[in-house]
Design a protein around this motif. Structure first.
Motif, PDB file in Angstrom:
ATOM      1  N   ARG A  88       0.843  -1.205   0.000  1.00 46.01           N
ATOM      2  CA  ARG A  88       0.000   0.000   0.000  1.00 46.01           C
ATOM      3  C   ARG A  88       0.868   1.241   0.000  1.00 46.01           C
ATOM      4  NH1 ARG A  88      -4.152  -0.984   4.791  1.00 46.01           N
ATOM      5  NH2 ARG A  88      -5.150  -2.815   3.948  1.00 46.01           N
ATOM      6  N   SER A  89       1.922   1.210   0.796  1.00 48.59           N
ATOM      7  CA  SER A  89       2.816   2.356   0.897  1.00 48.59           C
ATOM      8  C   SER A  89       3.441   2.662  -0.462  1.00 48.59           C
ATOM      9  CB  SER A  89       3.890   2.078   1.938  1.00 48.59           C
ATOM     10  OG  SER A  89       4.809   3.124   1.987  1.00 48.59           O
ATOM     11  N   LYS A  90       3.864   1.616  -1.188  1.00 42.54           N
ATOM     12  CA  LYS A  90       4.458   1.818  -2.512  1.00 42.54           C
ATOM     13  C   LYS A  90       3.424   2.382  -3.484  1.00 42.54           C
ATOM     14  CE  LYS A  90       8.090  -1.605  -2.153  1.00 42.54           C
ATOM     15  NZ  LYS A  90       8.574  -2.905  -2.542  1.00 42.54           N
ATOM     16  N   ARG A  91       2.182   1.875  -3.412  1.00 42.89           N
ATOM     17  CA  ARG A  91       1.129   2.389  -4.306  1.00 42.89           C
ATOM     18  C   ARG A  91       0.845   3.847  -3.991  1.00 42.89           C
ATOM     19  NH1 ARG A  91      -0.829  -2.765  -3.467  1.00 42.89           N
ATOM     20  NH2 ARG A  91      -2.276  -2.128  -1.861  1.00 42.89           N
ATOM     21  N   ILE A  92       0.811   4.184  -2.712  1.00 41.00           N
ATOM     22  CA  ILE A  92       0.556   5.576  -2.315  1.00 41.00           C
ATOM     23  C   ILE A  92       1.705   6.457  -2.800  1.00 41.00           C
ATOM     24  CG2 ILE A  92       0.453   7.129  -0.318  1.00 41.00           C
ATOM     25  CD1 ILE A  92      -1.152   4.868   1.099  1.00 41.00           C
ATOM     26  N   GLU A  93       2.935   5.957  -2.665  1.00 45.61           N
ATOM     27  CA  GLU A  93       4.104   6.711  -3.117  1.00 45.61           C
ATOM     28  C   GLU A  93       4.018   6.969  -4.622  1.00 45.61           C
ATOM     29  OE1 GLU A  93       8.679   5.491  -3.451  1.00 45.61           O
ATOM     30  OE2 GLU A  93       7.900   5.411  -1.409  1.00 45.61           O
ATOM     31  N   THR A  94       3.643   5.951  -5.386  1.00 41.12           N
ATOM     32  CA  THR A  94       3.501   6.107  -6.832  1.00 41.12           C
ATOM     33  C   THR A  94       2.406   7.111  -7.162  1.00 41.12           C
ATOM     34  OG1 THR A  94       4.269   3.860  -7.243  1.00 41.12           O
ATOM     35  CG2 THR A  94       2.963   4.885  -8.982  1.00 41.12           C
ATOM     36  N   ASN A 142      -9.216   6.686 -14.784  1.00 37.44           N
ATOM     37  CA  ASN A 142      -9.344   6.446 -13.342  1.00 37.44           C
ATOM     38  C   ASN A 142      -9.607   4.982 -13.001  1.00 37.44           C
ATOM     39  OD1 ASN A 142      -8.656   8.657 -11.891  1.00 37.44           O
ATOM     40  ND2 ASN A 142     -10.712   9.514 -11.802  1.00 37.44           N
ATOM     41  N   LEU A 143      -9.158   4.067 -13.857  1.00 35.60           N
ATOM     42  CA  LEU A 143      -9.288   2.643 -13.547  1.00 35.60           C
ATOM     43  C   LEU A 143      -8.307   2.291 -12.436  1.00 35.60           C
ATOM     44  CD1 LEU A 143      -9.402   1.091 -17.144  1.00 35.60           C
ATOM     45  CD2 LEU A 143     -11.318   1.407 -15.581  1.00 35.60           C
ATOM     46  N   THR A 144      -8.653   1.292 -11.651  1.00 35.49           N
ATOM     47  CA  THR A 144      -7.727   0.803 -10.629  1.00 35.49           C
ATOM     48  C   THR A 144      -6.642  -0.024 -11.314  1.00 35.49           C
ATOM     49  OG1 THR A 144      -8.911  -1.269 -10.266  1.00 35.49           O
ATOM     50  CG2 THR A 144      -9.599   0.655  -8.931  1.00 35.49           C
ATOM     51  N   ASN A 145      -5.562  -0.269 -10.591  1.00 35.53           N
ATOM     52  CA  ASN A 145      -4.492  -1.108 -11.139  1.00 35.53           C
ATOM     53  C   ASN A 145      -5.016  -2.493 -11.501  1.00 35.53           C
ATOM     54  OD1 ASN A 145      -2.777   1.012 -10.794  1.00 35.53           O
ATOM     55  ND2 ASN A 145      -1.715   0.169  -9.028  1.00 35.53           N
ATOM     56  N   LYS A 146      -5.891  -3.009 -10.680  1.00 35.76           N
ATOM     57  CA  LYS A 146      -6.467  -4.335 -10.932  1.00 35.76           C
ATOM     58  C   LYS A 146      -7.280  -4.325 -12.224  1.00 35.76           C
ATOM     59  CE  LYS A 146      -8.840  -8.007  -8.489  1.00 35.76           C
ATOM     60  NZ  LYS A 146      -9.378  -8.441  -7.204  1.00 35.76           N
ATOM     61  N   GLN A 147      -8.074  -3.264 -12.439  1.00 42.75           N
ATOM     62  CA  GLN A 147      -8.885  -3.159 -13.649  1.00 42.75           C
ATOM     63  C   GLN A 147      -8.005  -3.012 -14.886  1.00 42.75           C
ATOM     64  OE1 GLN A 147     -11.126   0.210 -12.201  1.00 42.75           O
ATOM     65  NE2 GLN A 147     -12.990  -1.008 -11.943  1.00 42.75           N
ATOM     66  N   ILE A 148      -6.944  -2.229 -14.760  1.00 43.06           N
ATOM     67  CA  ILE A 148      -6.023  -2.059 -15.884  1.00 43.06           C
ATOM     68  C   ILE A 148      -5.344  -3.391 -16.204  1.00 43.06           C
ATOM     69  CG2 ILE A 148      -3.878  -0.942 -16.640  1.00 43.06           C
ATOM     70  CD1 ILE A 148      -4.765   1.513 -14.943  1.00 43.06           C
ATOM     71  N   ALA A 149      -4.900  -4.090 -15.164  1.00 42.65           N
ATOM     72  CA  ALA A 149      -4.242  -5.386 -15.360  1.00 42.65           C
ATOM     73  C   ALA A 149      -5.177  -6.342 -16.094  1.00 42.65           C
ATOM     74  CB  ALA A 149      -3.821  -5.971 -14.012  1.00 42.65           C
ATOM     75  N   SER A 150      -6.423  -6.368 -15.682  1.00 42.28           N
ATOM     76  CA  SER A 150      -7.401  -7.244 -16.320  1.00 42.28           C
ATOM     77  C   SER A 150      -7.626  -6.838 -17.776  1.00 42.28           C
ATOM     78  CB  SER A 150      -8.716  -7.197 -15.533  1.00 42.28           C
ATOM     79  OG  SER A 150      -9.694  -7.964 -16.177  1.00 42.28           O
ATOM     80  N   LYS A 151      -7.773  -5.558 -18.017  1.00 46.54           N
ATOM     81  CA  LYS A 151      -8.038  -5.043 -19.360  1.00 46.54           C
ATOM     82  C   LYS A 151      -6.884  -5.342 -20.312  1.00 46.54           C
ATOM     83  CE  LYS A 151      -9.362  -0.740 -21.682  1.00 46.54           C
ATOM     84  NZ  LYS A 151     -10.757  -0.843 -22.016  1.00 46.54           N
ATOM     85  N   THR A 157       1.104  -6.248 -10.573  1.00 44.62           N
ATOM     86  CA  THR A 157       2.475  -5.828 -10.269  1.00 44.62           C
ATOM     87  C   THR A 157       3.098  -5.139 -11.479  1.00 44.62           C
ATOM     88  OG1 THR A 157       2.709  -7.690  -8.754  1.00 44.62           O
ATOM     89  CG2 THR A 157       4.738  -6.639  -9.498  1.00 44.62           C
ATOM     90  N   MET A 158       2.828  -5.656 -12.678  1.00 38.35           N
ATOM     91  CA  MET A 158       3.362  -5.043 -13.890  1.00 38.35           C
ATOM     92  C   MET A 158       2.748  -3.660 -14.102  1.00 38.35           C
ATOM     93  SD  MET A 158       5.460  -5.057 -16.353  1.00 38.35           S
ATOM     94  CE  MET A 158       6.098  -6.698 -16.376  1.00 38.35           C
TER      95      MET A 158
END
Length: 178
Positions: A88-94, A142-151, A157-158
């Motif tokens: 979470r900390s890394k995601r917030i930092e990004t 404004n997609l989440t990382n999970k939504q982008i990964a799926s799409k 992680t990528m």
């Protein structure tokens, strides 16, 4: 460790899935409560419990059947919960880097806004295709990382890695234009 738990630990070490299920049934609620206290998130806590038992199964050959088995799985769950917080900390930092980058653009005088936008679009165009696609999906939709990964059929992680690299590259490009 009581005798029945010691037997389950030995059976688990021998690869008996029934032992894993029994241990899950016995300890999953306690591990969930621990993970939830650390992560403050139901979904993360559920994932920690699942990951704890996956890790337990994966490394079952190294289990010390004479030691405190409950203590062993509690340590696994606690460490995985802490890993969730670090993630979470890394995601917030990004996300903060992305905001800082956007704020830097906004701080330029309004008079120069169009030029800054043009430069930013040009900088985005310089990104490698996959990185650019991930960045544009994140920023514009404004997609989440999970939504982008799926799409895009890539791992979450990528997506996070591509966003970090895009932010860093864009920051360097925008800073070099000053």
């Amino acid at each position: 460790m009581n005798n029945s738990e010691q037997k389950l630990a030995r059976d688990l070490k021998r690869g008996k899935k029934k032992a894993l299920k029994s241990l899950y049934d016995s300890h999953s609620v306690r591990l969930f409560n621990l993970a939830y206290r650390i992560t403050s998130n139901k979904e993360d806590a559920e994932e920690v419990v699942q990951d704890t038992f996956v890790k337990l199964w994966k490394f079952r050959s190294g289990i010390d059947t004479d030691s405190n088995f409950l203590g062993y799985i509690i340590v696994i769950a606690r460490n995985l919960s802490i890993d969730v917080l670090k993630g979470r900390s890394k995601r917030i930092e990004t996300e903060n880097d992305e905001l800082i980058l956007l704020q830097k653009l906004a701080e330029n005088n309004n008079f120069y806004f169009e030029e800054a936008a043009r430069q930013f679009d040009a900088a985005i165009a310089q990104l490698p295709p996959k990185r650019r696609e991930v960045f544009i999906l994140k920023i514009h939709t404004n997609l989440t990382n999970k939504q982008i990964a799926s799409k895009l059929n890539i791992s979450e992680t990528m997506v996070e890695k591509q966003m970090r690299l895009a932010s860093s590259t864009l920051r360097d490009i925008m800073n070099s234009d000053e």
